[in-house]
Design a protein around this motif. Sequence first.
Motif, PDB file in Angstrom:
ATOM      1  N   PHE A 297      49.561  33.742  24.011  1.00 21.78           N
ATOM      2  CA  PHE A 297      49.746  35.054  23.380  1.00 21.78           C
ATOM      3  C   PHE A 297      51.103  35.601  23.787  1.00 21.78           C
ATOM      4  CE2 PHE A 297      47.186  35.667  27.265  1.00 21.78           C
ATOM      5  CZ  PHE A 297      48.107  36.342  28.060  1.00 21.78           C
ATOM      6  N   GLU A 298      51.507  36.678  23.129  1.00 27.09           N
ATOM      7  CA  GLU A 298      52.708  37.384  23.515  1.00 27.09           C
ATOM      8  C   GLU A 298      52.319  38.473  24.501  1.00 27.09           C
ATOM      9  OE1 GLU A 298      54.725  38.843  20.134  1.00 27.09           O
ATOM     10  OE2 GLU A 298      55.010  36.853  19.214  1.00 27.09           O
ATOM     11  N   ALA A 299      53.191  38.713  25.473  1.00 28.51           N
ATOM     12  CA  ALA A 299      52.853  39.657  26.549  1.00 28.51           C
ATOM     13  C   ALA A 299      52.512  41.023  25.990  1.00 28.51           C
ATOM     14  CB  ALA A 299      54.017  39.757  27.535  1.00 28.51           C
ATOM     15  N   GLY A 300      53.242  41.456  24.977  1.00 28.70           N
ATOM     16  CA  GLY A 300      52.999  42.787  24.451  1.00 28.70           C
ATOM     17  C   GLY A 300      51.649  42.933  23.787  1.00 28.70           C
ATOM     18  N   MET A 301      51.033  41.815  23.372  1.00 28.84           N
ATOM     19  CA  MET A 301      49.757  41.870  22.663  1.00 28.84           C
ATOM     20  C   MET A 301      48.587  42.115  23.602  1.00 28.84           C
ATOM     21  SD  MET A 301      50.207  38.698  20.015  1.00 28.84           S
ATOM     22  CE  MET A 301      48.487  38.845  19.589  1.00 28.84           C
ATOM     23  N   ILE A 302      48.742  41.770  24.883  1.00 30.69           N
ATOM     24  CA  ILE A 302      47.599  41.803  25.783  1.00 30.69           C
ATOM     25  C   ILE A 302      47.676  42.883  26.841  1.00 30.69           C
ATOM     26  CG2 ILE A 302      48.509  40.151  27.471  1.00 30.69           C
ATOM     27  CD1 ILE A 302      45.698  38.907  27.465  1.00 30.69           C
ATOM     28  N   VAL A 303      48.911  43.379  27.114  1.00 32.44           N
ATOM     29  CA  VAL A 303      49.056  44.431  28.130  1.00 32.44           C
ATOM     30  C   VAL A 303      48.255  45.653  27.708  1.00 32.44           C
ATOM     31  CG1 VAL A 303      50.679  46.027  29.249  1.00 32.44           C
ATOM     32  CG2 VAL A 303      51.316  43.622  28.940  1.00 32.44           C
TER      33      VAL A 303
ATOM     34  N   ASP B 100      59.965  33.923  36.840  1.00 35.68           N
ATOM     35  CA  ASP B 100      60.223  32.482  36.841  1.00 35.68           C
ATOM     36  C   ASP B 100      59.134  31.690  37.543  1.00 35.68           C
ATOM     37  OD1 ASP B 100      62.563  32.996  35.510  1.00 35.68           O
ATOM     38  OD2 ASP B 100      63.761  33.068  37.353  1.00 35.68           O
ATOM     39  N   HIS B 101      58.138  32.346  38.015  1.00 36.57           N
ATOM     40  CA  HIS B 101      57.067  31.629  38.725  1.00 36.57           C
ATOM     41  C   HIS B 101      56.391  30.640  37.772  1.00 36.57           C
ATOM     42  CE1 HIS B 101      53.684  30.817  41.317  1.00 36.57           C
ATOM     43  NE2 HIS B 101      54.260  31.565  42.300  1.00 36.57           N
ATOM     44  N   PRO B 102      56.186  29.362  38.165  1.00 35.43           N
ATOM     45  CA  PRO B 102      55.591  28.361  37.255  1.00 35.43           C
ATOM     46  C   PRO B 102      54.116  28.600  36.997  1.00 35.43           C
ATOM     47  CG  PRO B 102      55.907  27.437  39.449  1.00 35.43           C
ATOM     48  CD  PRO B 102      56.580  28.790  39.475  1.00 35.43           C
ATOM     49  N   ASP B 103      53.490  29.333  37.875  1.00 32.25           N
ATOM     50  CA  ASP B 103      52.073  29.619  37.652  1.00 32.25           C
ATOM     51  C   ASP B 103      51.938  30.931  36.897  1.00 32.25           C
ATOM     52  OD1 ASP B 103      51.333  27.342  39.025  1.00 32.25           O
ATOM     53  OD2 ASP B 103      51.233  28.391  40.952  1.00 32.25           O
ATOM     54  N   ALA B 104      50.819  31.068  36.226  1.00 36.04           N
ATOM     55  CA  ALA B 104      50.555  32.288  35.477  1.00 36.04           C
ATOM     56  C   ALA B 104      50.236  33.406  36.456  1.00 36.04           C
ATOM     57  CB  ALA B 104      49.415  32.080  34.508  1.00 36.04           C
ATOM     58  N   VAL B 105      50.842  34.578  36.220  1.00 32.80           N
ATOM     59  CA  VAL B 105      50.583  35.734  37.070  1.00 32.80           C
ATOM     60  C   VAL B 105      50.138  36.884  36.170  1.00 32.80           C
ATOM     61  CG1 VAL B 105      51.514  37.373  38.724  1.00 32.80           C
ATOM     62  CG2 VAL B 105      52.309  34.997  38.731  1.00 32.80           C
ATOM     63  N   ILE B 106      48.967  37.453  36.504  1.00 38.26           N
ATOM     64  CA  ILE B 106      48.444  38.579  35.736  1.00 38.26           C
ATOM     65  C   ILE B 106      48.125  39.692  36.721  1.00 38.26           C
ATOM     66  CG2 ILE B 106      46.610  39.381  34.214  1.00 38.26           C
ATOM     67  CD1 ILE B 106      46.236  36.544  33.247  1.00 38.26           C
ATOM     68  N   VAL B 107      48.672  40.892  36.457  1.00 33.96           N
ATOM     69  CA  VAL B 107      48.433  42.051  37.310  1.00 33.96           C
ATOM     70  C   VAL B 107      47.450  42.955  36.582  1.00 33.96           C
ATOM     71  CG1 VAL B 107      49.482  43.985  38.531  1.00 33.96           C
ATOM     72  CG2 VAL B 107      50.775  41.846  38.248  1.00 33.96           C
ATOM     73  N   THR B 108      46.371  43.342  37.303  1.00 37.01           N
ATOM     74  CA  THR B 108      45.350  44.177  36.689  1.00 37.01           C
ATOM     75  C   THR B 108      45.060  45.383  37.543  1.00 37.01           C
ATOM     76  OG1 THR B 108      43.554  42.952  37.779  1.00 37.01           O
ATOM     77  CG2 THR B 108      44.262  42.160  35.629  1.00 37.01           C
ATOM     78  N   THR B 109      44.500  46.399  36.873  1.00 31.23           N
ATOM     79  CA  THR B 109      44.079  47.604  37.563  1.00 31.23           C
ATOM     80  C   THR B 109      42.735  47.343  38.227  1.00 31.23           C
ATOM     81  OG1 THR B 109      42.865  48.440  35.682  1.00 31.23           O
ATOM     82  CG2 THR B 109      45.230  48.964  35.779  1.00 31.23           C
ATOM     83  N   PRO B 110      42.314  48.257  39.098  1.00 35.39           N
ATOM     84  CA  PRO B 110      40.976  48.080  39.714  1.00 35.39           C
ATOM     85  C   PRO B 110      39.874  47.999  38.644  1.00 35.39           C
ATOM     86  CG  PRO B 110      42.231  49.705  40.943  1.00 35.39           C
ATOM     87  CD  PRO B 110      43.054  49.378  39.732  1.00 35.39           C
ATOM     88  N   GLY B 111      40.083  48.595  37.475  1.00 29.81           N
ATOM     89  CA  GLY B 111      39.079  48.553  36.423  1.00 29.81           C
ATOM     90  C   GLY B 111      39.143  47.289  35.576  1.00 29.81           C
ATOM     91  N   GLY B 112      40.131  46.424  35.829  1.00 32.37           N
ATOM     92  CA  GLY B 112      40.227  45.159  35.092  1.00 32.37           C
ATOM     93  C   GLY B 112      41.152  45.221  33.913  1.00 32.37           C
ATOM     94  N   ALA B 113      41.907  46.280  33.698  1.00 34.66           N
ATOM     95  CA  ALA B 113      42.859  46.331  32.596  1.00 34.66           C
ATOM     96  C   ALA B 113      44.137  45.634  33.014  1.00 34.66           C
ATOM     97  CB  ALA B 113      43.153  47.775  32.226  1.00 34.66           C
ATOM     98  N   ILE B 114      44.786  44.951  32.101  1.00 38.52           N
ATOM     99  CA  ILE B 114      45.987  44.168  32.396  1.00 38.52           C
ATOM    100  C   ILE B 114      47.184  45.099  32.385  1.00 38.52           C
ATOM    101  CG2 ILE B 114      47.470  42.305  31.578  1.00 38.52           C
ATOM    102  CD1 ILE B 114      45.014  41.008  30.358  1.00 38.52           C
ATOM    103  N   LEU B 115      47.916  45.084  33.550  1.00 42.05           N
ATOM    104  CA  LEU B 115      49.119  45.889  33.651  1.00 42.05           C
ATOM    105  C   LEU B 115      50.347  45.124  33.190  1.00 42.05           C
ATOM    106  CD1 LEU B 115      48.492  47.628  37.118  1.00 42.05           C
ATOM    107  CD2 LEU B 115      48.374  48.676  34.857  1.00 42.05           C
ATOM    108  N   SER B 116      50.381  43.808  33.528  1.00 40.50           N
ATOM    109  CA  SER B 116      51.513  43.003  33.107  1.00 40.50           C
ATOM    110  C   SER B 116      51.151  41.523  33.247  1.00 40.50           C
ATOM    111  CB  SER B 116      52.763  43.311  33.936  1.00 40.50           C
ATOM    112  OG  SER B 116      52.550  42.931  35.303  1.00 40.50           O
ATOM    113  N   VAL B 117      51.930  40.648  32.559  1.00 46.42           N
ATOM    114  CA  VAL B 117      51.751  39.202  32.643  1.00 46.42           C
ATOM    115  C   VAL B 117      53.146  38.586  32.665  1.00 46.42           C
ATOM    116  CG1 VAL B 117      49.524  39.190  31.476  1.00 46.42           C
ATOM    117  CG2 VAL B 117      51.622  38.988  30.138  1.00 46.42           C
ATOM    118  N   ASN B 118      53.278  37.488  33.365  1.00 45.35           N
ATOM    119  CA  ASN B 118      54.574  36.816  33.367  1.00 45.35           C
ATOM    120  C   ASN B 118      54.637  35.817  32.216  1.00 45.35           C
ATOM    121  OD1 ASN B 118      52.928  34.803  34.284  1.00 45.35           O
ATOM    122  ND2 ASN B 118      54.302  34.135  35.948  1.00 45.35           N
TER     123      ASN B 118
END
Length: 602
Positions: free
Chosen positions: A42-48, A15-33
């Motif tokens: 985009f849809e979350a499943g397309m970018i994770v 529910d956070h109003p700001d965008a939150v993106i979690v990434t690995t140390p290598g820069g791969a996206i683990l999750s997005v709110n």
Amino acid sequence: MPIPDRTILEALYNDHPDAVIVTTPGGAILSVNPAAAVLFGFEAGMIVGQPIAPLLDEAFPDGAGNAHDVSVLYRRMDGTRFIGMTRIILVPDTAAASQTSIRIIRAKRLRDAADDVPSPRAVDTALDVIAEGIAIYDKDERLILCNRAYRQLFGPVGERLRIGMQAADFALEILAEEGVVPGSPDAEARMRRQVELFRRADGMPEIFPYTNGRWLRAENTLTADGNTVAIRVDVTDLKKVEQELERQRQDYATLVETIPDLITRLSPDLIYTFVNQRFATFIGLSAAAIVGRSCLDFSVAGDPLAEILLRLTPEAPATTREQRRVSATGAEVWILWSKLAVFEDGRLVEYVTVGRDITEIKRQQMRIAEQSSELQRKNEALGQFTSSVSHDLKAPMRQISMFAEMIADDIASNELSNVSAYATQLRGKSRRLMHLVDSLLDYARIADRIISPHRVDLREVVEETLGNLQSHIAESGALIKAADLPDVIGDPELLKRLFQNVIGNAIKYRRAGILPELLINGWRAGRSVHIAFSDNGVGIDPQHADRIFDIFQRLHRDESVFPGTGVGLSLARRIAESHGGALVLDPEYRSGARFIVSLPAA
């Protein structure tokens, strides 16, 4: 502080109003709110599982660091850009001996092309104040927008223009307003032209006539989305100016081609850039064969045209001169050339030459010169008359007076023995005086007797002359030979008098004890015929070559040997000169005398 349970963290994350993106140390996206998915489109499943790099604008390096709010330029999935205030939180992972990054992004508005698009009302207002007619048609050629100027250009037809109307239907409305019958060949041709112009849509302008004698400039451009932007501008005033300039150009061209002058234009390097048809005809080539070539290619030997042109300056840009030329037809003509150098700001732009045929004027000048010369000759003849009357005529008159006084004295003294002899002398002097007067009158009138000169066969002139002199020829035993002679232009009767005097002279002035011989031959030289009379007589000292043609001038005073009045050669020369010719003595001839007569050739 106690750590919140997982449910609370997930609620805070989702529910956070700001965008939150979690990434690995290598820069791969683990999750997005959900806020991140909306922000980036985009849809979350397309970018994770995908790298975060495509979301960062490569033109603006990522400067975000741990626990710092910095501005980072991001790129959405649709390619638009925005600036996000970004904080990165590093979360240690003891199991993996690495750090997971949590990127919190708060979007800040970035002005780009889309942000500057005005409202539809603002667009309509702007279009309606534009003087050019503007319309937009969709890919199906239906009107989706037009401004007020576009409607006004077409008058009543423009008022009937409606959104959704097809371009072809609008063109038919215009043709009908112009009175073009639908279905006619003219209507089909004009309709086809309008449709081709509309569908070409290459942005190239084309000008064509439309209602009420107006002219329209049409320009169609195809946009990336398949629409066609049509721009229409009334250019009637410009077209009228263009037509007036074209009319003036045609008038100028007509004038240049119809006036009798020879007109040329040359570049500074003396290359013809224009010649009118008169000049081309004079040269004997077409105008196209002359333009582009140097004027030196058509100059005659010794023609100083180039030198004259190159001497022209801004202070003295024009000059004139007369030139005698032979045209392409072989006719000899006189041209009065006017030459002008055109300068702009002191720089030579071109040369202009205008040539006027003054052949007739030159002929008149020559006729005037000939008349002046003839008048001078007549004045000289008049002077000779005066001298002759005062000298040669007075001598016999004095003798007549003397013998008359002697007769009177003898009669008074009654001594009549010598009266008869004196009377004989008196009659002889009177006859001589009458002969001299007749000769003078003949000489004076001879030049006025040529009324209608025509072609004369000199062979016939020689034959008739020899017939007239037959008694003198027989008496002297003269041998006369005549070669073939060219025809001349003149008066045959006067020419017989000329030949008779020259031939008679050859018979008269013969050597004692030697039969006279005379050879007559002739030849043509240019426009003249020369006839030579060569005899074996006593000859004439060259120092008297001119004197013998003076009236009453006799080299032999003893008339008992060579009788005559001294008028024969003077009369012969006057006849030759009255024909525009001449009579001269050949001073180089030593076997007797040779006279050469020149006459105009036939």
